[in-house]
Design an enzyme around this catalytic site. Structure first.
Site, mmCIF file in Angstrom:
data_model
loop_
_atom_site.group_PDB
_atom_site.id
_atom_site.type_symbol
_atom_site.label_atom_id
_atom_site.label_comp_id
_atom_site.label_asym_id
_atom_site.label_seq_id
_atom_site.Cartn_x
_atom_site.Cartn_y
_atom_site.Cartn_z
ATOM 1 N N ASP A 165 0.899 -1.148 0.000
ATOM 2 C CA ASP A 165 0.000 0.000 0.000
ATOM 3 C C ASP A 165 0.940 1.200 0.000
ATOM 4 O O ASP A 165 1.561 1.504 1.024
ATOM 5 C CB ASP A 165 -0.891 0.004 1.248
ATOM 6 C CG ASP A 165 -1.892 1.159 1.251
ATOM 7 O OD1 ASP A 165 -1.603 2.186 0.589
ATOM 8 O OD2 ASP A 165 -2.937 1.057 1.901
ATOM 9 N N HIS A 166 1.086 1.862 -1.159
ATOM 10 C CA HIS A 166 2.145 2.871 -1.274
ATOM 11 C C HIS A 166 1.991 4.019 -0.275
ATOM 12 O O HIS A 166 2.950 4.721 0.023
ATOM 13 C CB HIS A 166 2.213 3.413 -2.709
ATOM 14 C CG HIS A 166 1.079 4.292 -3.107
ATOM 15 N ND1 HIS A 166 -0.083 3.804 -3.667
ATOM 16 C CD2 HIS A 166 0.904 5.630 -3.004
ATOM 17 C CE1 HIS A 166 -0.908 4.806 -3.903
ATOM 18 N NE2 HIS A 166 -0.341 5.920 -3.504
ATOM 19 N N HIS A 193 -6.058 2.623 1.902
ATOM 20 C CA HIS A 193 -5.302 3.764 2.419
ATOM 21 C C HIS A 193 -5.885 4.314 3.727
ATOM 22 O O HIS A 193 -5.181 4.483 4.717
ATOM 23 C CB HIS A 193 -5.272 4.897 1.387
ATOM 24 C CG HIS A 193 -4.704 4.504 0.058
ATOM 25 N ND1 HIS A 193 -3.732 3.543 -0.076
ATOM 26 C CD2 HIS A 193 -4.964 4.947 -1.198
ATOM 27 C CE1 HIS A 193 -3.421 3.410 -1.354
ATOM 28 N NE2 HIS A 193 -4.156 4.254 -2.046
#
Length: 501
Positions: free
Chosen positions: A178-179, A241
């Site tokens: 999950d960047h 996110h």
């Protein structure tokens, strides 16, 4: 002295947009810093019939913005190899294993392999099973699997996907990217919380009134219309996110600062997020879709007019809601979240709103003082992007006669130079995967808990037809998102559209 990491990177989907925009530039940054150097190799695989030479030209083009010298360019790209590959064809995995073994010997990689699946999730299972059956995993080094979101489309599909991967790789070998977890200020949440007694001692329902998380995008869906119309803001942003940020804010202090301890506390926090009944969903969550709008002499078309989007689409481009966490620390504290496309401006920020002072000693004085019945609340703001930093709003006395309270802001932002030189999210995450540090990756139990929370919202919404579009492009979302807080006697701290007005 920088310690070099040895590994063979096998990138499935090596010709794709993600590989070119994020992976190759990140690998080059690691190369330039000496994190990878002589002892690494990359095999890019995809269906296209490319040669090693053409593949290296593509890689070279992808890193031009980083201004490599000719020597850097030649040295870096010489480590890249290509195999035309159909993921369903067993024979091509046999060829892949032979190439991998040759490169392992040539670059002295000690059997370390990092498999990066930069492809659609429906291929994860078939690729994983072939990696095992054709012995592409090694016994004398590490074998790690890096996978991208979306991880499933609901809990049921995510579980099926996880079962397929887990049949080959153990949970310790799986790195779900999950960047957002690679962003500098997201990682700073733990430092601010646990590194400052002034905050950690107040980090509970006794002192915090509410927490607000906003992930706002000023752009529309752009070229992702086809994908986005099947997903929507809830699955695209909230399930991963936003709930990851909630977990970092809500988790209990880990006993030690290790990846296992941190992930364990995040799992516990996510499992405590209340899964709503249909009636609770209707009370706690709202959705929106942008229509046409004009801002600063720019005209924006509505979502239904975007390329690849159904002209009668009921996909939400905006979500706002209230999460409740059923544990002692957070009893009664709402976590308000919102995210959307075509909002007033791009920005990700967290506002921790502290409770009002229990006694207002300034009220009732005969001197000219604060007219309001309450003193403004203290707010700690963590800026994630586009600027990085934090601020704390405190109450001081206004200069002059009387005793009017004047809120002042203690503000710190990273300099443009510091932000520019900080590692990009993918660079940090790839390096973490190389080192086997899973702190900033999501565990299956986190994914499962997130889907259960989101599924309850999605299933309730799917039974009703929304009245879309319901907010103008260039604003901070539909009116119902402001009503959501007002009915609790609260309001959004960040309201940039007020400035534009």
């Amino acid at each position: 002295m920088t310690l070099e990491n040895r590994a063979l990177f096998i990138i499935f989907g090596g010709t794709g947009d993600l590989a070119r925009r994020k992976l190759y530039p990140s690998l080059f940054r690691l190369f330039r810093k000496g994190q990878i150097n002589k002892h690494f190799a990359v095999i890019g695989t995809a269906r296209r019939e490319w040669s090693d030479t053409f593949f290296r030209e593509v890689v070279s083009e992808s890193i031009q913005s980083l201004s490599p010298t000719q020597r850097e360019l030649e040295e870096f790209t010489s480590h890249f190899y290509y195999q035309s590959h159909n993921v369903n064809n067993t024979e091509e995995y046999v060829v892949l294993e032979k190439i991998a073994a040759e490169l392992d010997r040539a670059y002295e990689l000690k059997g370390n392999r990092l498999f990066y699946l930069a492809m659609a999730p429906q291929f994860f299972g078939v690729i994983s099973s072939h990696i095992k059956s054709e012995n592409i995993m090694t016994e004398h080094g590490f074998s790690r699997l890096v996978i991208e979101k979306p991880f499933g489309t609901d809990y049921k599909s995510a579980k099926k996907l996880n079962n397929e991967i887990s049949a080959v790789f153990s949970e310790e070998q799986i790195f779900r990217i999950d960047h957002y977890l690679g962003k500098e200020m997201i990682q700073n949440i733990s430092a601010i919380r646990f590194g400052n007694t002034i905050f950690e001692s107040l980090w509970n329902h006794k002192y915090i009134d509410n927490i607000q998380i906003t992930l706002a995008e000023s752009i529309g869906v752009e070229e992702r219309g086809g994908y986005y119309d099947q997903s929507g803001a809830l699955k695209d942003m909230v399930q991963n996110h936003i709930l990851q940020v909630v977990a970092l804010l809500a988790m209990e202090p880990p006993t030690i600062f290790s990846d296992e301890a941190i992930r364990s506390e995040k799992i516990t926090a996510l499992q405590a997020v209340r899964v709503y009944s249909p009636d609770e969903v209707k009370d706690a969550f709202v959705r929106g879709q942008y229509g046409t709008g004009d801002k600063l002499q720019q005209h924006f078309k509505g979502y239904r007019e975007e390329e690849g989007v159904d002209t009668l689409s009921n996909t939400e481009t905006f979500v706002a809601g209230k999460f409740l966490i059923d544990n002692f620390r957070w009893t009664g504290v709402p976590f308000y979240v919102r995210t959307g496309k075509r909002m007033t401006e791009k920005g990700t920020r967290i506002n921790i709103v502290f409770k009002e002072s229990p006694i207002n000693i300034f009220r009732g004085s005969e001197t000219p003082i604060q007219e309001a019945n309450s003193i403004p609340q203290n707010v700690l703001t963590i800026f994630i992007q586009p600027t990085e930093g934090f601020s704390l709003t405190l109450n001081g006395k206004e200069i002059g006669d009387g005793f009017n309270i004047d809120p002042v802001r203690l503000d710190y932002r990273h300099s443009a130079e510091a932000s520019e030189n900080s590692p990009e999210a993918y660079e940090k995450l790839i390096l973490d995967a190389l080192k086997g540090d899973a702190t900033n990756f999501t565990h299956w139990d986190e994914v499962a808990s997130s889907w259960k929370v989101v599924d309850a919202i999605r299933q309730t919404w799917d039974k009703e037809i929304p009245n879309f579009p319901n907010y103008t492009a260039g604003t901070m979302g539909p009116e119902c998102s402001f009503d959501l807080l007002e009915k609790d006697g609260k309001q959004w701290v960040w309201q940039p559209d007020e400035w534009y007005r």
